[in-house]
Design a protein around this motif. Structure first.
Motif, PDB file in Angstrom:
ATOM      1  N   LYS A   2      -4.023  -4.998   1.254  1.00  6.28           N
ATOM      2  CA  LYS A   2      -3.346  -4.153   0.276  1.00  6.28           C
ATOM      3  C   LYS A   2      -2.768  -2.931   0.978  1.00  6.28           C
ATOM      4  O   LYS A   2      -3.404  -2.336   1.859  1.00  6.28           O
ATOM      5  N   PHE A   3      -1.556  -2.559   0.563  1.00  4.71           N
ATOM      6  CA  PHE A   3      -0.866  -1.389   1.107  1.00  4.71           C
ATOM      7  C   PHE A   3      -0.306  -0.556  -0.039  1.00  4.71           C
ATOM      8  O   PHE A   3      -0.156  -1.039  -1.161  1.00  4.71           O
ATOM      9  N   PHE A   4       0.066   0.710   0.288  1.00  8.13           N
ATOM     10  CA  PHE A   4       0.493   1.660  -0.738  1.00  8.13           C
ATOM     11  C   PHE A   4       1.658   2.506  -0.230  1.00  8.13           C
ATOM     12  O   PHE A   4       1.672   2.960   0.915  1.00  8.13           O
ATOM     13  N   THR A   5       2.612   2.745  -1.130  1.00  8.81           N
ATOM     14  CA  THR A   5       3.738   3.599  -0.802  1.00  8.81           C
ATOM     15  C   THR A   5       4.345   4.146  -2.083  1.00  8.81           C
ATOM     16  O   THR A   5       3.942   3.768  -3.190  1.00  8.81           O
ATOM     17  N   ALA A   6       5.305   5.045  -1.937  1.00  4.23           N
ATOM     18  CA  ALA A   6       6.031   5.601  -3.089  1.00  4.23           C
ATOM     19  C   ALA A   6       7.289   6.290  -2.568  1.00  4.23           C
ATOM     20  O   ALA A   6       7.421   6.572  -1.369  1.00  4.23           O
ATOM     21  N   TRP A  40       8.452  -1.247   7.347  1.00  8.02           N
ATOM     22  CA  TRP A  40       7.643  -1.952   6.344  1.00  8.02           C
ATOM     23  C   TRP A  40       7.263  -3.331   6.874  1.00  8.02           C
ATOM     24  O   TRP A  40       6.087  -3.712   6.886  1.00  8.02           O
ATOM     25  N   ASN A  41       8.237  -4.101   7.310  1.00  9.25           N
ATOM     26  CA  ASN A  41       7.994  -5.495   7.683  1.00  9.25           C
ATOM     27  C   ASN A  41       7.243  -5.650   8.993  1.00  9.25           C
ATOM     28  O   ASN A  41       6.623  -6.688   9.235  1.00  9.25           O
ATOM     29  N   GLU A  42       7.280  -4.630   9.838  1.00 13.73           N
ATOM     30  CA  GLU A  42       6.483  -4.668  11.062  1.00 13.73           C
ATOM     31  C   GLU A  42       4.997  -4.472  10.776  1.00 13.73           C
ATOM     32  O   GLU A  42       4.150  -4.842  11.596  1.00 13.73           O
ATOM     33  N   LYS A  43       4.684  -3.929   9.601  1.00 16.09           N
ATOM     34  CA  LYS A  43       3.282  -3.638   9.261  1.00 16.09           C
ATOM     35  C   LYS A  43       2.728  -4.596   8.211  1.00 16.09           C
ATOM     36  O   LYS A  43       1.541  -4.949   8.242  1.00 16.09           O
ATOM     37  N   VAL A  44       3.567  -5.004   7.275  1.00 20.60           N
ATOM     38  CA  VAL A  44       3.132  -5.811   6.131  1.00 20.60           C
ATOM     39  C   VAL A  44       3.490  -7.275   6.375  1.00 20.60           C
ATOM     40  O   VAL A  44       4.614  -7.581   6.794  1.00 20.60           O
ATOM     41  N   ASN A  45       2.533  -8.167   6.103  1.00 22.10           N
ATOM     42  CA  ASN A  45       2.786  -9.604   6.206  1.00 22.10           C
ATOM     43  C   ASN A  45       3.276 -10.154   4.873  1.00 22.10           C
ATOM     44  O   ASN A  45       3.090  -9.535   3.821  1.00 22.10           O
ATOM     45  N   ASN A 161      -1.202  11.975  -1.785  1.00 23.65           N
ATOM     46  CA  ASN A 161       0.213  11.622  -1.866  1.00 23.65           C
ATOM     47  C   ASN A 161       0.483  10.495  -0.865  1.00 23.65           C
ATOM     48  O   ASN A 161       0.308  10.671   0.343  1.00 23.65           O
ATOM     49  N   VAL A 162       0.933   9.336  -1.350  1.00 22.26           N
ATOM     50  CA  VAL A 162       1.179   8.184  -0.478  1.00 22.26           C
ATOM     51  C   VAL A 162       2.671   7.920  -0.292  1.00 22.26           C
ATOM     52  O   VAL A 162       3.060   6.873   0.218  1.00 22.26           O
ATOM     53  N   GLY A 163       3.526   8.845  -0.715  1.00 23.23           N
ATOM     54  CA  GLY A 163       4.966   8.652  -0.585  1.00 23.23           C
ATOM     55  C   GLY A 163       5.415   8.642   0.865  1.00 23.23           C
ATOM     56  O   GLY A 163       4.693   9.105   1.771  1.00 23.23           O
ATOM     57  N   VAL A 164       6.625   8.126   1.108  1.00 22.80           N
ATOM     58  CA  VAL A 164       7.109   8.016   2.484  1.00 22.80           C
ATOM     59  C   VAL A 164       7.321   9.384   3.137  1.00 22.80           C
ATOM     60  O   VAL A 164       7.388   9.478   4.360  1.00 22.80           O
ATOM     61  N   ASP A 165       7.413  10.443   2.336  1.00 23.91           N
ATOM     62  CA  ASP A 165       7.598  11.798   2.868  1.00 23.91           C
ATOM     63  C   ASP A 165       6.309  12.609   2.910  1.00 23.91           C
ATOM     64  O   ASP A 165       6.342  13.788   3.240  1.00 23.91           O
ATOM     65  N   THR A 166       5.175  12.007   2.562  1.00 22.00           N
ATOM     66  CA  THR A 166       3.942  12.778   2.403  1.00 22.00           C
ATOM     67  C   THR A 166       3.531  13.518   3.671  1.00 22.00           C
ATOM     68  O   THR A 166       3.576  12.962   4.775  1.00 22.00           O
ATOM     69  N   PRO A 167       3.095  14.777   3.536  1.00 19.49           N
ATOM     70  CA  PRO A 167       2.544  15.483   4.691  1.00 19.49           C
ATOM     71  C   PRO A 167       1.091  15.093   4.961  1.00 19.49           C
ATOM     72  O   PRO A 167       0.533  15.475   5.984  1.00 19.49           O
ATOM     73  N   GLY A 179       8.510   5.107   6.257  1.00 20.52           N
ATOM     74  CA  GLY A 179       8.695   3.994   5.334  1.00 20.52           C
ATOM     75  C   GLY A 179       7.642   2.923   5.411  1.00 20.52           C
ATOM     76  O   GLY A 179       7.595   2.029   4.554  1.00 20.52           O
ATOM     77  N   ALA A 180       6.781   2.954   6.428  1.00 20.93           N
ATOM     78  CA  ALA A 180       5.716   1.954   6.532  1.00 20.93           C
ATOM     79  C   ALA A 180       4.637   2.255   5.498  1.00 20.93           C
ATOM     80  O   ALA A 180       4.113   3.374   5.457  1.00 20.93           O
ATOM     81  N   PRO A 181       4.287   1.300   4.642  1.00 21.10           N
ATOM     82  CA  PRO A 181       3.219   1.546   3.661  1.00 21.10           C
ATOM     83  C   PRO A 181       1.878   1.824   4.332  1.00 21.10           C
ATOM     84  O   PRO A 181       1.665   1.475   5.501  1.00 21.10           O
ATOM     85  N   LEU A 182       0.995   2.448   3.591  1.00 17.20           N
ATOM     86  CA  LEU A 182      -0.319   2.846   4.096  1.00 17.20           C
ATOM     87  C   LEU A 182      -1.366   1.798   3.743  1.00 17.20           C
ATOM     88  O   LEU A 182      -1.424   1.327   2.612  1.00 17.20           O
ATOM     89  N   SER A 183      -2.209   1.468   4.708  1.00 18.38           N
ATOM     90  CA  SER A 183      -3.282   0.502   4.481  1.00 18.38           C
ATOM     91  C   SER A 183      -4.474   1.180   3.812  1.00 18.38           C
ATOM     92  O   SER A 183      -4.570   2.411   3.781  1.00 18.38           O
ATOM     93  N   LEU A 184      -5.403   0.374   3.326  1.00 25.61           N
ATOM     94  CA  LEU A 184      -6.609   0.941   2.708  1.00 25.61           C
ATOM     95  C   LEU A 184      -7.442   1.722   3.723  1.00 25.61           C
ATOM     96  O   LEU A 184      -8.038   2.740   3.382  1.00 25.61           O
ATOM     97  N   SER A 185      -7.490   1.273   4.967  1.00 22.47           N
ATOM     98  CA  SER A 185      -8.246   2.030   5.970  1.00 22.47           C
ATOM     99  C   SER A 185      -7.578   3.383   6.238  1.00 22.47           C
ATOM    100  O   SER A 185      -8.267   4.396   6.418  1.00 22.47           O
ATOM    101  N   GLU A 186      -6.240   3.421   6.233  1.00 32.00           N
ATOM    102  CA  GLU A 186      -5.548   4.703   6.391  1.00 32.00           C
ATOM    103  C   GLU A 186      -5.759   5.598   5.180  1.00 32.00           C
ATOM    104  O   GLU A 186      -5.951   6.813   5.331  1.00 32.00           O
TER     105      GLU A 186
END
Length: 202
Positions: A2-6, A40-45, A161-167, A179-186
């Motif tokens: 599972k990954f997360f983005t906004a 995105w595609n380099e990280k997500v299958n 904040n899980v958006g692509v611009d999040t600090p 733009g790479a989504p965040l994993s649950l471990s991240e």
């Protein structure tokens, strides 16, 4: 996985540049779109699930079908099944168009839709996934993952904040490509890092 983005804001031309709200150093929206797709595609299958917490794109045309088709074409390039939570820039018309063009991927639909949010459980925590930051009060086992506020962070340790611009990726050991989504471990790293920083300040 599972990954997360906004807040991908595909096609959103006025965000280009180094403004404080959402610094995006791209010359064109096509450059920005392709960078997000690549990272995105380099990280997500293909078999993963990505929760997109709103504001997919900002692109409106007449007829609306033209921009909706362009956004669908972008989403179809992204790996994984997409759980889409409606943001303030996501129109009902777009969600209806995507629903009408949905298809099977990994024995389920490519797109799943939520108007307000959804809840998942992981590692003894509940994650409430919304577009807007939610003030949950004293709820130590509930974390609100959200977008909407771009390059800002809510001053509460329960809000991430899980958006692509999040600090808040500053809490991670390694830089996340734009733009790479965040994993649950991240996400877990960000939760613990923000909690530690909050406790040190208070």
């Amino acid at each position: 996985m599972k990954f997360f983005t906004a807040d991908t804001h595909f096609y959103h031309e006025s965000l280009l540049g180094m403004g404080e709200f959402a610094p995006r150093p791209f010359l064109t929206v096509e450059d920005m779109n392709q960078e997000i797709i690549k990272n995105w595609n380099e990280k997500v299958n293909e078999t993963d699930t990505v929760y997109h917490l709103g504001d997919i794109a900002l692109y409106f045309t007449k007829p609306a079908h033209t921009s909706e088709q362009a956004i669908l074409d972008i989403l179809n390039q992204l790996h994984g099944n997409l759980v889409l939570i409606k943001g303030n820039h996501d129109s009902r018309s777009l969600f209806k168009f995507l629903a009408n063009n949905n298809y099977q991927l990994n024995s389920k639909l490519k797109f799943e839709f939520h108007d307000v949010g959804t809840l998942i459980k992981y590692d003894h925590r509940q994650y409430y996934l919304t577009h807007y930051p939610m003030m949950l009060g004293i709820a130590p086992q509930i974390i609100n993952l959200h977008g909407h506020i771009h390059h800002y962070a809510v001053n509460l340790k329960e809000n991430i904040n899980v958006g692509v611009d999040t600090p808040e990726t500053d809490y991670l050991n390694e830089k996340v490509p734009f733009g790479a989504p965040l994993s649950l471990s991240e996400i877990s790293q960000m939760v613990e890092g923000k909690k530690d920083g909050f406790n040190k300040r208070h």
